[in-house]
Enzyme design. Sequence first.
Site, mmCIF file in Angstrom:
data_model
loop_
_atom_site.group_PDB
_atom_site.id
_atom_site.type_symbol
_atom_site.label_atom_id
_atom_site.label_comp_id
_atom_site.label_asym_id
_atom_site.label_seq_id
_atom_site.Cartn_x
_atom_site.Cartn_y
_atom_site.Cartn_z
ATOM 1 N N CYS A 34 8.924 77.177 120.557
ATOM 2 C CA CYS A 34 9.772 76.827 121.699
ATOM 3 C C CYS A 34 10.782 77.919 122.029
ATOM 4 C CB CYS A 34 10.488 75.513 121.411
ATOM 5 S SG CYS A 34 9.318 74.211 121.061
ATOM 6 N N HIS A 65 15.519 74.555 126.935
ATOM 7 C CA HIS A 65 14.168 74.167 126.492
ATOM 8 C C HIS A 65 13.991 72.660 126.704
ATOM 9 C CE1 HIS A 65 10.551 73.717 124.291
ATOM 10 N NE2 HIS A 65 11.103 73.041 123.304
ATOM 11 N N ASN A 96 6.814 68.615 127.081
ATOM 12 C CA ASN A 96 7.225 69.841 126.389
ATOM 13 C C ASN A 96 6.068 70.842 126.425
ATOM 14 O OD1 ASN A 96 7.998 71.820 124.582
ATOM 15 N ND2 ASN A 96 8.613 70.412 122.955
HETATM 16 O O1 UT7 Z 1 10.150 71.455 120.985
HETATM 17 C C1 UT7 Z 1 10.242 71.524 119.602
HETATM 18 C C2 UT7 Z 1 11.408 70.785 119.115
HETATM 19 N N1 UT7 Z 1 11.137 69.373 119.122
HETATM 20 C C3 UT7 Z 1 12.125 68.534 119.245
HETATM 21 O O2 UT7 Z 1 13.245 68.961 119.410
HETATM 22 C C4 UT7 Z 1 11.838 67.070 119.136
HETATM 23 C C5 UT7 Z 1 12.942 66.393 118.373
HETATM 24 N N2 UT7 Z 1 12.723 65.003 118.100
HETATM 25 C C6 UT7 Z 1 12.649 64.039 119.059
HETATM 26 O O3 UT7 Z 1 12.663 64.357 120.227
HETATM 27 C C7 UT7 Z 1 12.617 62.594 118.648
HETATM 28 O O4 UT7 Z 1 12.876 62.515 117.261
HETATM 29 C C8 UT7 Z 1 11.298 61.867 118.993
HETATM 30 C C9 UT7 Z 1 11.157 61.680 120.486
HETATM 31 C C10 UT7 Z 1 10.118 62.675 118.464
HETATM 32 C C11 UT7 Z 1 11.267 60.503 118.323
HETATM 33 O O5 UT7 Z 1 12.386 59.733 118.688
HETATM 34 P P1 UT7 Z 1 13.262 58.974 117.581
HETATM 35 O O6 UT7 Z 1 14.273 58.221 118.308
HETATM 36 O O7 UT7 Z 1 13.731 60.011 116.605
HETATM 37 O O8 UT7 Z 1 12.214 57.982 116.943
HETATM 38 P P2 UT7 Z 1 11.683 57.904 115.428
HETATM 39 O O9 UT7 Z 1 10.796 59.043 115.106
HETATM 40 O O10 UT7 Z 1 12.829 57.666 114.518
HETATM 41 O O11 UT7 Z 1 10.811 56.572 115.496
HETATM 42 C C12 UT7 Z 1 11.402 55.315 115.806
HETATM 43 C C13 UT7 Z 1 10.309 54.286 115.829
HETATM 44 C C14 UT7 Z 1 9.440 54.272 114.586
HETATM 45 O O12 UT7 Z 1 9.137 52.930 114.305
HETATM 46 P P3 UT7 Z 1 9.972 52.112 113.206
HETATM 47 O O13 UT7 Z 1 9.794 52.854 111.930
HETATM 48 O O14 UT7 Z 1 11.387 52.085 113.686
HETATM 49 O O15 UT7 Z 1 9.300 50.764 113.220
HETATM 50 C C15 UT7 Z 1 8.193 54.985 115.013
HETATM 51 O O16 UT7 Z 1 7.056 54.589 114.286
HETATM 52 O O17 UT7 Z 1 9.411 54.526 116.934
HETATM 53 C C16 UT7 Z 1 8.060 54.570 116.444
HETATM 54 N N3 UT7 Z 1 7.327 55.526 117.274
HETATM 55 C C17 UT7 Z 1 6.721 55.184 118.408
HETATM 56 N N4 UT7 Z 1 6.601 54.027 119.060
HETATM 57 C C18 UT7 Z 1 5.927 54.025 120.218
HETATM 58 C C19 UT7 Z 1 7.161 56.850 117.064
HETATM 59 N N5 UT7 Z 1 6.463 57.393 118.066
HETATM 60 C C20 UT7 Z 1 6.170 56.375 118.917
HETATM 61 C C21 UT7 Z 1 5.469 56.311 120.127
HETATM 62 N N6 UT7 Z 1 5.384 55.125 120.734
HETATM 63 N N7 UT7 Z 1 4.926 57.410 120.697
#
Ligand code: UT7
Length: 331
Positions: A112, A258, A288
């Site tokens: 990125c 980004h 992204n």
């Molecule tokens: O470009 C490179 C750099 N990348 C980044 O900067 C990305 C940084 N990270 C993020 O943008 C976020 O962490 C995400 C968008 C990837 C995820 O958001 P989050 O609020 O951190 O969610 P999480 O990973 O903590 O997941 C929360 C819940 C989980 O379920 P439980 O354990 O709470 O029951 C996941 O299993 O959401 C679930 N989950 C989903 N649900 C529906 C994870 N992905 C999905 C999905 N759809 N696609």
Amino acid sequence: MSKITGVGKYIPSKLVTNKDLETKLNTSDEWIQQRSGIIQRYWITEGETTSGMAHKAALEALKDAGKKASDVDAIVFATITPDYYFPGSGVLLQKMLCPERTIPALDVRNACSGFLYALSIADAWVKSGMYKCVLVVGSEIHSTGLDKSPEGRDVSVLFGDGAGAVVVEPSKPGEGLLVHKLHSEGEYAEKLMVQRPSSNDYPNRLDKDETVTDKSFFPVMDGRFVFKHAVTRMCEVLVEACHSIDVKPKDIDFVLAHQANMRINQMVLEQLGIPQDKTLNTIQKYGNTTAGTLPIGMDEAKRAGLLKPGQLVAMVAFGSGFTWGASLMRV
Ligand code: UT7
């Protein structure tokens, strides 16, 4: 001094909405929008390539700069999704752009942050007088490398395909690219990665009669960890870049950030006291696109008349590596 004299982009035609991903990935439009800001992304159709998309973006950028392919002295190509494991995609762009001239083509694979690393090289080449017209591209095809099963949903909903390009040329003192601040922290290399293909496999996996179909070919990410570091590092590096030219974040007229997560960008601006209307997010439309996000965003901002002469514009990125950086330019 050097400046960006032209910008262009290419977005493939296959529109993929959040709704389109719901069943296969066990996700929802609501989750994706709330957590990331993404509404849709574009994926390639069969036959499109990373270098081919870069070529289309490059032709747009050259047109915008009033230049021809025959004017380009060097190519810097940022991508983590190259056409081949080797050689890099830069040489393929050289073949498409100017097959008769053996200009240098350098590949940058800093994810990125790749576009900013690439831009800093082009800037240094032009400032040193080594080259006069350098093409910098960021092009990515993620759609063919994503885990499109529910197991991969946390990563696969985030990425789109697309390319952006800029032309870097000499400029008058005080205008153009002012400073680049770049960083890396390999301690967290495995927090966002694609493990294979890998030269670490010993002996060769096929010698071990293993079927090479495992998930190690798909990207994995510790999302929350990456999120927190992204906000901290993007804020830090913007302050560092401002400090180095004796301005403050509040002096920035426009931020090109980004596009990994809309919430990251909102937090960065909020923490630095920069109003939210001083940026343009494109993640809603394109997802992204890694090294493509900054030149794509710049192209959209320029065409929307948001980049005005005399403005101090900041670019900032964070991603896999970890690597991150910021550049400041006077438009
Ligand atoms: O470009 C490179 C750099 N990348 C980044 O900067 C990305 C940084 N990270 C993020 O943008 C976020 O962490 C995400 C968008 C990837 C995820 O958001 P989050 O609020 O951190 O969610 P999480 O990973 O903590 O997941 C929360 C819940 C989980 O379920 P439980 O354990 O709470 O029951 C996941 O299993 O959401 C679930 N989950 C989903 N649900 C529906 C994870 N992905 C999905 C999905 N759809 N696609």
